[in-house]
Enzyme design. Sequence first.
Site, PDB file in Angstrom:
ATOM      1  N   ASN A  88     -12.982  -2.587   2.382  1.00 44.43           N
ATOM      2  CA  ASN A  88     -13.971  -1.522   2.524  1.00 44.43           C
ATOM      3  C   ASN A  88     -14.842  -1.509   1.280  1.00 44.43           C
ATOM      4  O   ASN A  88     -14.329  -1.629   0.162  1.00 44.43           O
ATOM      5  CB  ASN A  88     -13.270  -0.169   2.679  1.00 44.43           C
ATOM      6  CG  ASN A  88     -12.381  -0.109   3.914  1.00 44.43           C
ATOM      7  OD1 ASN A  88     -12.768  -0.568   4.982  1.00 44.43           O
ATOM      8  ND2 ASN A  88     -11.182   0.431   3.772  1.00 44.43           N
ATOM      9  N   ASP A 130       0.848  -1.197   0.000  1.00 40.65           N
ATOM     10  CA  ASP A 130       0.000   0.000   0.000  1.00 40.65           C
ATOM     11  C   ASP A 130       0.882   1.245   0.000  1.00 40.65           C
ATOM     12  O   ASP A 130       1.901   1.305   0.703  1.00 40.65           O
ATOM     13  CB  ASP A 130      -0.902  -0.015   1.243  1.00 40.65           C
ATOM     14  CG  ASP A 130      -2.048   0.964   1.129  1.00 40.65           C
ATOM     15  OD1 ASP A 130      -3.204   0.529   1.010  1.00 40.65           O
ATOM     16  OD2 ASP A 130      -1.782   2.189   1.161  1.00 40.65           O
ATOM     17  N   HIS A 162     -10.377  -4.907  -3.240  1.00 39.27           N
ATOM     18  CA  HIS A 162      -9.029  -5.096  -2.700  1.00 39.27           C
ATOM     19  C   HIS A 162      -9.129  -5.439  -1.229  1.00 39.27           C
ATOM     20  O   HIS A 162     -10.025  -4.988  -0.518  1.00 39.27           O
ATOM     21  CB  HIS A 162      -8.145  -3.860  -2.913  1.00 39.27           C
ATOM     22  CG  HIS A 162      -8.740  -2.588  -2.405  1.00 39.27           C
ATOM     23  ND1 HIS A 162      -9.697  -1.886  -3.093  1.00 39.27           N
ATOM     24  CD2 HIS A 162      -8.502  -1.873  -1.274  1.00 39.27           C
ATOM     25  CE1 HIS A 162     -10.025  -0.797  -2.409  1.00 39.27           C
ATOM     26  NE2 HIS A 162      -9.316  -0.775  -1.292  1.00 39.27           N
ATOM     27  N   HIS A 173      -6.975  -5.315   2.248  1.00 37.58           N
ATOM     28  CA  HIS A 173      -5.810  -4.812   2.977  1.00 37.58           C
ATOM     29  C   HIS A 173      -5.341  -5.939   3.912  1.00 37.58           C
ATOM     30  O   HIS A 173      -6.165  -6.559   4.593  1.00 37.58           O
ATOM     31  CB  HIS A 173      -6.187  -3.639   3.880  1.00 37.58           C
ATOM     32  CG  HIS A 173      -6.709  -2.433   3.177  1.00 37.58           C
ATOM     33  ND1 HIS A 173      -5.934  -1.330   2.936  1.00 37.58           N
ATOM     34  CD2 HIS A 173      -7.930  -2.135   2.666  1.00 37.58           C
ATOM     35  CE1 HIS A 173      -6.654  -0.401   2.326  1.00 37.58           C
ATOM     36  NE2 HIS A 173      -7.879  -0.866   2.152  1.00 37.58           N
TER      37      HIS A 173
HETATM   38  P1  DGP Z   1      -9.493   1.897   0.373  1.00 33.28           P
HETATM   39  O1  DGP Z   1      -9.431   3.251   0.997  1.00 33.28           O
HETATM   40  O2  DGP Z   1      -9.977   0.803   1.287  1.00 33.28           O
HETATM   41  O3  DGP Z   1     -10.229   1.946  -0.954  1.00 33.28           O
HETATM   42  O4  DGP Z   1      -7.989   1.519   0.065  1.00 33.28           O
HETATM   43  C1  DGP Z   1      -7.289   1.996  -1.042  1.00 33.28           C
HETATM   44  C2  DGP Z   1      -5.841   1.888  -0.695  1.00 33.28           C
HETATM   45  O5  DGP Z   1      -5.110   1.944  -1.893  1.00 33.28           O
HETATM   46  C3  DGP Z   1      -5.306   3.014   0.189  1.00 33.28           C
HETATM   47  O6  DGP Z   1      -4.825   2.450   1.415  1.00 33.28           O
HETATM   48  C4  DGP Z   1      -4.176   3.628  -0.585  1.00 33.28           C
HETATM   49  C5  DGP Z   1      -3.901   2.625  -1.672  1.00 33.28           C
HETATM   50  N1  DGP Z   1      -3.531   3.203  -2.952  1.00 33.28           N
HETATM   51  C6  DGP Z   1      -4.222   4.134  -3.652  1.00 33.28           C
HETATM   52  N2  DGP Z   1      -3.579   4.418  -4.791  1.00 33.28           N
HETATM   53  C7  DGP Z   1      -2.464   3.632  -4.812  1.00 33.28           C
HETATM   54  C8  DGP Z   1      -1.394   3.482  -5.728  1.00 33.28           C
HETATM   55  O7  DGP Z   1      -1.314   4.119  -6.794  1.00 33.28           O
HETATM   56  N3  DGP Z   1      -0.418   2.591  -5.402  1.00 33.28           N
HETATM   57  C9  DGP Z   1      -0.464   1.858  -4.237  1.00 33.28           C
HETATM   58  N4  DGP Z   1       0.540   1.023  -4.009  1.00 33.28           N
HETATM   59  N5  DGP Z   1      -1.466   1.986  -3.355  1.00 33.28           N
HETATM   60  C10 DGP Z   1      -2.444   2.869  -3.632  1.00 33.28           C
END
Ligand code: DGP
Length: 112
Positions: A85, A30, A98, A100
């Site tokens: 979520n 993340d 996704h 976590h």
């Molecule tokens: P949520 O808020 O549950 O939809 O989680 C989305 C997650 O995705 C958040 O923790 C940040 C991560 N995220 C968003 N954009 C990117 C990205 O471009 N690269 C990576 N590695 N993570 C990302």
Amino acid sequence: MEDCIFCKIAAGEIPSKKIHEDERVLVFYDIDPQAPTHFLVIPKEHIKGAGEITPENSDIVAYIFEVIARIAKDFGLESFRVVTNYGVEAGQSVPHLHFHVLAGRELGWPPG
Ligand code: DGP
């Protein structure tokens, strides 16, 4: 799916720090870690989120949990949390299913 950031990551169009990749899933760190270990597991297929799981696509969820268990063992994680979520109020910011995986610190309950 066009304009989906996780589809672009899955397609390699946006770089990510990959942990695992196969034909069905991608696992990557993340970008905004909430614990010492925080990675995401996504299906390569575009599914909007947990509220869009059907009898036709639910097998990917079981597979994702297999992959999570395998990686947790590889990483030596004895304790971890899996979170997904769905919807804005629940905190979903990327509308692509996704999971976590968080570990490495004490995690509070209930979530804030
Ligand atoms: P949520 O808020 O549950 O939809 O989680 C989305 C997650 O995705 C958040 O923790 C940040 C991560 N995220 C968003 N954009 C990117 C990205 O471009 N690269 C990576 N590695 N993570 C990302």
